[in-house]
Design an enzyme around this catalytic site. Structure first.
Site, PDB file in Angstrom:
ATOM      1  N   SER A 126      34.059  38.066  37.020  1.00  0.00           N
ATOM      2  CA  SER A 126      34.405  38.542  38.355  1.00  0.00           C
ATOM      3  C   SER A 126      33.165  39.013  39.104  1.00  0.00           C
ATOM      4  CB  SER A 126      35.386  39.720  38.222  1.00  0.00           C
ATOM      5  OG  SER A 126      35.467  40.437  39.437  1.00  0.00           O
ATOM      6  N   TYR A 151      37.647  48.382  34.354  1.00  0.00           N
ATOM      7  CA  TYR A 151      37.990  46.948  34.468  1.00  0.00           C
ATOM      8  C   TYR A 151      36.702  46.140  34.663  1.00  0.00           C
ATOM      9  CZ  TYR A 151      38.870  42.698  37.149  1.00  0.00           C
ATOM     10  OH  TYR A 151      38.828  41.407  37.626  1.00  0.00           O
ATOM     11  N   LYS A 155      34.448  43.325  32.188  1.00  0.00           N
ATOM     12  CA  LYS A 155      33.966  41.996  32.580  1.00  0.00           C
ATOM     13  C   LYS A 155      32.482  41.854  32.196  1.00  0.00           C
ATOM     14  CE  LYS A 155      37.673  40.243  34.407  1.00  0.00           C
ATOM     15  NZ  LYS A 155      38.390  39.180  33.665  1.00  0.00           N
TER      16      LYS A 155
HETATM   17  C1  WQD Z   1      40.214  43.560  49.087  1.00  0.00           C
HETATM   18  C2  WQD Z   1      39.985  44.401  50.335  1.00  0.00           C
HETATM   19  C3  WQD Z   1      40.477  46.735  50.069  1.00  0.00           C
HETATM   20  C4  WQD Z   1      44.785  46.405  49.582  1.00  0.00           C
HETATM   21  C5  WQD Z   1      39.578  43.242  43.092  1.00  0.00           C
HETATM   22  C6  WQD Z   1      38.809  43.127  41.813  1.00  0.00           C
HETATM   23  C7  WQD Z   1      38.320  41.717  41.636  1.00  0.00           C
HETATM   24  C8  WQD Z   1      39.465  40.734  41.695  1.00  0.00           C
HETATM   25  C9  WQD Z   1      40.303  40.964  42.959  1.00  0.00           C
HETATM   26  C10 WQD Z   1      41.312  41.287  40.191  1.00  0.00           C
HETATM   27  C11 WQD Z   1      39.325  45.748  50.024  1.00  0.00           C
HETATM   28  C12 WQD Z   1      41.392  46.083  51.100  1.00  0.00           C
HETATM   29  C13 WQD Z   1      43.445  46.088  49.744  1.00  0.00           C
HETATM   30  C14 WQD Z   1      45.473  47.101  50.620  1.00  0.00           C
HETATM   31  C15 WQD Z   1      43.463  47.110  51.923  1.00  0.00           C
HETATM   32  N1  WQD Z   1      40.143  40.724  40.452  1.00  0.00           N
HETATM   33  N2  WQD Z   1      42.810  46.438  50.899  1.00  0.00           N
HETATM   34  N3  WQD Z   1      44.783  47.422  51.748  1.00  0.00           N
HETATM   35  O1  WQD Z   1      39.129  45.176  45.372  1.00  0.00           O
HETATM   36  O2  WQD Z   1      37.932  43.219  46.522  1.00  0.00           O
HETATM   37  O3  WQD Z   1      38.733  42.958  44.179  1.00  0.00           O
HETATM   38  O4  WQD Z   1      40.674  42.352  43.054  1.00  0.00           O
HETATM   39  O5  WQD Z   1      42.377  40.916  40.591  1.00  0.00           O
HETATM   40  O6  WQD Z   1      37.703  41.639  40.359  1.00  0.00           O
HETATM   41  O7  WQD Z   1      37.671  43.957  41.887  1.00  0.00           O
HETATM   42  O8  WQD Z   1      40.385  43.066  46.039  1.00  0.00           O
HETATM   43  O9  WQD Z   1      42.473  42.632  47.281  1.00  0.00           O
HETATM   44  O10 WQD Z   1      42.198  44.872  46.089  1.00  0.00           O
HETATM   45  O11 WQD Z   1      40.881  44.408  48.148  1.00  0.00           O
HETATM   46  O12 WQD Z   1      42.855  47.429  52.963  1.00  0.00           O
HETATM   47  O13 WQD Z   1      46.690  47.428  50.532  1.00  0.00           O
HETATM   48  O14 WQD Z   1      41.249  44.706  50.917  1.00  0.00           O
HETATM   49  O15 WQD Z   1      40.082  48.028  50.502  1.00  0.00           O
HETATM   50  O16 WQD Z   1      38.442  46.069  51.080  1.00  0.00           O
HETATM   51  P1  WQD Z   1      38.983  43.710  45.584  1.00  0.00           P
HETATM   52  P2  WQD Z   1      41.573  43.752  46.862  1.00  0.00           P
END
Ligand code: WQD
Length: 341
Positions: A126, A151, A155
């Site tokens: 990731s 997590y 990785k």
């Molecule tokens: C993306 C953006 C949030 C939810 C993580 C893991 C990565 C991968 C994907 C696991 C961020 C914003 C999110 C919400 C929001 N693997 N957000 N409101 O954190 O970039 O990556 O998940 O599945 O390894 O690190 O993905 O989709 O959680 O967030 O504003 O209700 O969306 O703050 O900026 P992330 P995400």
């Protein structure tokens, strides 16, 4: 004779899409999953999409060493793609021991048997290993930063386990780590897709569940970041594009095309998209208005990260093809399919 790929965690979101692409590329696939984080919806969808009712499915836990050994004894595996792991960033902060025990032990069991069998290993890594990058886009040479969650730490540690196993076997075991950015969307058939249990952690399933009425309102976590519109930027990659990258990587491994015994590839589009841009694109392509509000930042989020995918483009011969609009349409079609619409 077709080569056989074991897909651990193969009944899940990414594993099921990879299984479809592998089968359609002519590989035989064995799916193994303990169904701790999914049900059989996607596996049933895989059979419908591929027309294959005979895909072997083994219900087992990769933390069970004897079960892993039995799996490799029962099937002649040419390569294993390891997805079986817990993946909720926030949950990993609250329950680190659960994440370290599960994610590390399961992969160590796979590596233990793979090195005995001389089986090649592809690890589902990731972009989280880059932490908050100093510069963007990130290449495979960008430094890994101290993990911001258990997590993310698992990785990084599993990448090192794979690297060290490849070195110790002097290349008998070849290894590839694919560093995914943000996988989103669903198969165009709307028969497989993301099925988060409970309240979604990730952005796109929260968006689609808000649009369908399962969630009241999307909270956009922070609009005061140092980015063009103040919301975080990510590299959102279509799940089918991501799945196809695995076929290219397996082909590179099994056709003897690797240049190093251990290789790492960024799997991303190279296109930064902000949360607000994604929300606006979702509304536009699906012709709807989304109920959202701006909320405080979420702990652990990085402000901006996206890939330089040049190495994967050149060495794997793979590139992301679907537009973010097509992907967001597929995500919405999948959510409507789940709602029986
Ligand atoms: C993306 C953006 C949030 C939810 C993580 C893991 C990565 C991968 C994907 C696991 C961020 C914003 C999110 C919400 C929001 N693997 N957000 N409101 O954190 O970039 O990556 O998940 O599945 O390894 O690190 O993905 O989709 O959680 O967030 O504003 O209700 O969306 O703050 O900026 P992330 P995400």
């Amino acid at each position: 004779m077709s080569k056989t790929v074991l897909v651990s965690g193969g009944a899940g979101f990414i594993g099921s899409h990879v299984t479809v692409e592998l089968i359609q590329a002519g590989y035989e696939v064995v799916v193994a999953d303990n169904f701790s984080n999914c049900d059989t919806t996607c596996f049933e969808g895989v059979k419908k999409i591929t027309g294959r009712e005979d895909i072997p499915l083994v219900r087992m836990d990769f933390c069970d060493e004897a079960a892993v050994r039995k799996l490799f004894a029962d099937y002649a595996i040419d390569a294993v793609i390891h997805f079986a792991a817990y993946k909720a960033v926030g949950e990993s902060v609250a329950e680190p021991v659960k994440y370290y025990k599960n994610n590390l032990q399961s992969f160590l069991n796979v590596l233990d048997v793979a090195q005995e069998k001389g089986c090649n290993v592809l690890f589902s890594s990731s972009a989280t290993v880059y932490g908050e990058p100093d510069t963007v886009p990130v290449t495979e040479q960008s430094p890994r930063k101290p993990a911001t969650s258990p997590y993310g730490n698992t990785k990084q540690m599993c990448e090192d386990f794979l690297r060290d196993t490849v070195l110790a076997t002097k290349g008998l075991v070849k290894g590839i780590a694919l560093r995914y950015f943000n996988p989103i969307g669903a198969h165009p058939s709307a028969l497989i897709g993301e099925l988060p249990r409970g309240v979604p952690n990730n952005l796109v399933p929260f968006i689609t569940q808000t649009a369908i009425g399962k969630r009241e309102c999307l909270s956009i976590f922070g609009n005061d970041y140092p980015t063009p519109d103040g919301t975080c930027q990510r590299d959102y990659i279509d799940i089918v594009d991501l799945a196809r990258a695995h076929v290219f990587a397996v082909r590179r491994m099994l056709d003897g095309k690797m240049e190093q015994d251990y290789e790492i590839f960024n799997v991303g589009t190279g296109r930064p998209v902000s949360v607000l841009e994604l929300v606006n694109a979702f509304e536009k392509v699906n012709g709807l208005k989304l109920n959202y509000k701006f909320a405080p930042r979420r702990a652990g989020d990085v402000s901006a990260i996206w890939a330089d995918p040049t190495l994967a483009n050149e060495k794997l011969g793979w590139r992301a093809e679907r537009s973010v609009e097509e992907t967001l349409k597929s995500a919405w079609d999948w959510e409507k399919h789940l709602a029986g619409k």
